[in-house]
Design an enzyme around this catalytic site. Structure first.
Site, mmCIF file in Angstrom:
data_model
loop_
_atom_site.group_PDB
_atom_site.id
_atom_site.type_symbol
_atom_site.label_atom_id
_atom_site.label_comp_id
_atom_site.label_asym_id
_atom_site.label_seq_id
_atom_site.Cartn_x
_atom_site.Cartn_y
_atom_site.Cartn_z
ATOM 1 N N ASP A 67 0.815 -1.215 0.000
ATOM 2 C CA ASP A 67 0.000 0.000 0.000
ATOM 3 C C ASP A 67 0.849 1.265 0.000
ATOM 4 O OD1 ASP A 67 0.988 -0.347 2.561
ATOM 5 O OD2 ASP A 67 -0.947 -0.612 3.514
ATOM 6 N N ASP A 135 -7.417 -2.424 14.377
ATOM 7 C CA ASP A 135 -8.813 -2.683 14.002
ATOM 8 C C ASP A 135 -8.941 -3.903 13.080
ATOM 9 O OD1 ASP A 135 -7.724 -1.702 11.646
ATOM 10 O OD2 ASP A 135 -9.173 -0.071 11.385
ATOM 11 N N HIS A 137 -7.140 -4.403 10.282
ATOM 12 C CA HIS A 137 -6.871 -4.191 8.848
ATOM 13 C C HIS A 137 -5.569 -4.877 8.439
ATOM 14 C CE1 HIS A 137 -4.620 -0.192 9.773
ATOM 15 N NE2 HIS A 137 -3.717 -0.979 9.235
ATOM 16 N N GLU A 142 -9.608 -1.763 5.439
ATOM 17 C CA GLU A 142 -10.224 -1.431 6.727
ATOM 18 C C GLU A 142 -11.496 -2.264 6.943
ATOM 19 O OE1 GLU A 142 -8.684 0.217 8.805
ATOM 20 O OE2 GLU A 142 -7.714 2.006 8.011
HETATM 21 C C1 GLP Z 1 -0.330 0.554 8.694
HETATM 22 C C2 GLP Z 1 -0.072 -0.264 7.410
HETATM 23 C C3 GLP Z 1 -0.277 -1.730 7.638
HETATM 24 C C4 GLP Z 1 0.395 -2.132 8.924
HETATM 25 C C5 GLP Z 1 -0.295 -1.488 10.092
HETATM 26 C C6 GLP Z 1 0.309 -1.848 11.440
HETATM 27 O O1 GLP Z 1 -1.506 1.257 8.712
HETATM 28 N N1 GLP Z 1 -0.812 0.154 6.282
HETATM 29 O O2 GLP Z 1 0.229 -2.446 6.532
HETATM 30 O O3 GLP Z 1 0.328 -3.526 9.087
HETATM 31 O O4 GLP Z 1 -0.304 -0.104 9.930
HETATM 32 O O5 GLP Z 1 1.433 -1.076 11.714
HETATM 33 P P1 GLP Z 1 2.456 -1.412 12.861
HETATM 34 O O6 GLP Z 1 3.217 -2.596 12.420
HETATM 35 O O7 GLP Z 1 3.331 -0.183 12.957
HETATM 36 O O8 GLP Z 1 1.676 -1.643 14.098
#
Ligand code: GLP
Length: 242
Positions: A67, A135, A137, A142
């Site tokens: 993404d 959440d 995702h 989402e």
């Molecule tokens: C972001 C990314 C996700 C990621 C998530 C968790 O929003 N788009 O791909 O898995 O957050 O992030 P973290 O690993 O910093 O908790």
């Protein structure tokens, strides 16, 4: 099918993740699906250390990122383009043309989604690295995202904006409101999924992904239908699994 590894700490989780990645890198032309966020950083550090010490080459490797924020120029310090180059690509011998990240600064974002999905479809990801949002995702899919979705434009959920504000001087209004993300169906095409989650704030999402109903309320629950998912956790993230 989930294979779950509960580790003592982030360092161990990263070593375990690297062990799985290492097997994929032994293939002749590995195709890697990669993720941003803090969760895979330890894995990326180990990939860099291994490249330096053992000379593992990425010359024949192709990567696709999950993404990208819409509206940030590539050189913005919080773009996923910058994140991936700083945390991984700049330290490997991967040719720039083998790196694929959705262009969040494209003039026509819809067209960019179509271009990205078409390119992605020409390959099969040997592995898709994932983190998970609090959440539930994955990528930026989402709650409510369709299980049939391919690469698309999405609005960030309020919870995600709050979670990610820490990267934007703590200011929610600085977090881009939209992103381009691989869809859930795009992610499900990967041969293998490697999901890393640490910390108590992931415990509910991990529980819902593994033990909850198959529901778009928790997008990660779609992984219940994938035949090869390795989930690497620390005790906090695993605390609700019992
Ligand atoms: C972001 C990314 C996700 C990621 C998530 C968790 O929003 N788009 O791909 O898995 O957050 O992030 P973290 O690993 O910093 O908790």
């Amino acid at each position: 099918m989930f294979t779950i590894a509960v580790t003592d700490n982030y360092e161990q989780a990263s070593s375990e993740a690297f062990r799985i990645m290492r097997a994929v890198l032994d293939k002749e032309h590995p195709v890697l699906g990669l993720a941003t966020g803090s969760s895979p950083i330890g894995l990326y550090k180990k990939m860099i250390a291994d490249h330096n010490s053992r000379g593992t080459s990425y010359k024949d490797c192709v990567t696709f990122n999950l993404d990208e924020y819409i509206g940030l120029p590539k050189n913005h310090d919080q773009s996923y383009y910058t994140f991936m180059h700083e945390n991984l690509f700049d330290h490997l011998d991967i040719p720039e043309e083998n790196i694929h990240i959705p262009a969040g600064d494209a003039d026509d974002e819809e067209e960019e989604c179509v271009r990205y999905e078409q390119l992605l479809k020409q390959y099969t990801l040997d592995i898709q690295v994932l983190g998970i949002g609090s959440d539930g995702h994955i990528g930026f899919n989402e709650p409510g995202a369709s299980f049939d979705s391919v690469t698309h434009i999405t609005a960030l959920a309020e919870q995600t904006i709050k979670d990610n504000a820490r990267f934007f001087e703590g200011k929610t209004d600085r977090v881009p409101a939209k992103a381009i993300t691989m869809g859930l169906a795009s992610i499900m095409r990967a041969r293998k999924i490697l999901l890393i989650a640490v910390g108590a704030n992931k415990a509910d999402a991990i529980y819902n992904m593994i033990k909850g109903p198959l529901s778009t309320d928790c997008p990660a629950s779609i992984l219940q239908n994938h035949e090869d998912v390795t989930v690497i956790l620390d005790k906090e993230a695993a605390s609700r699994l019992g």
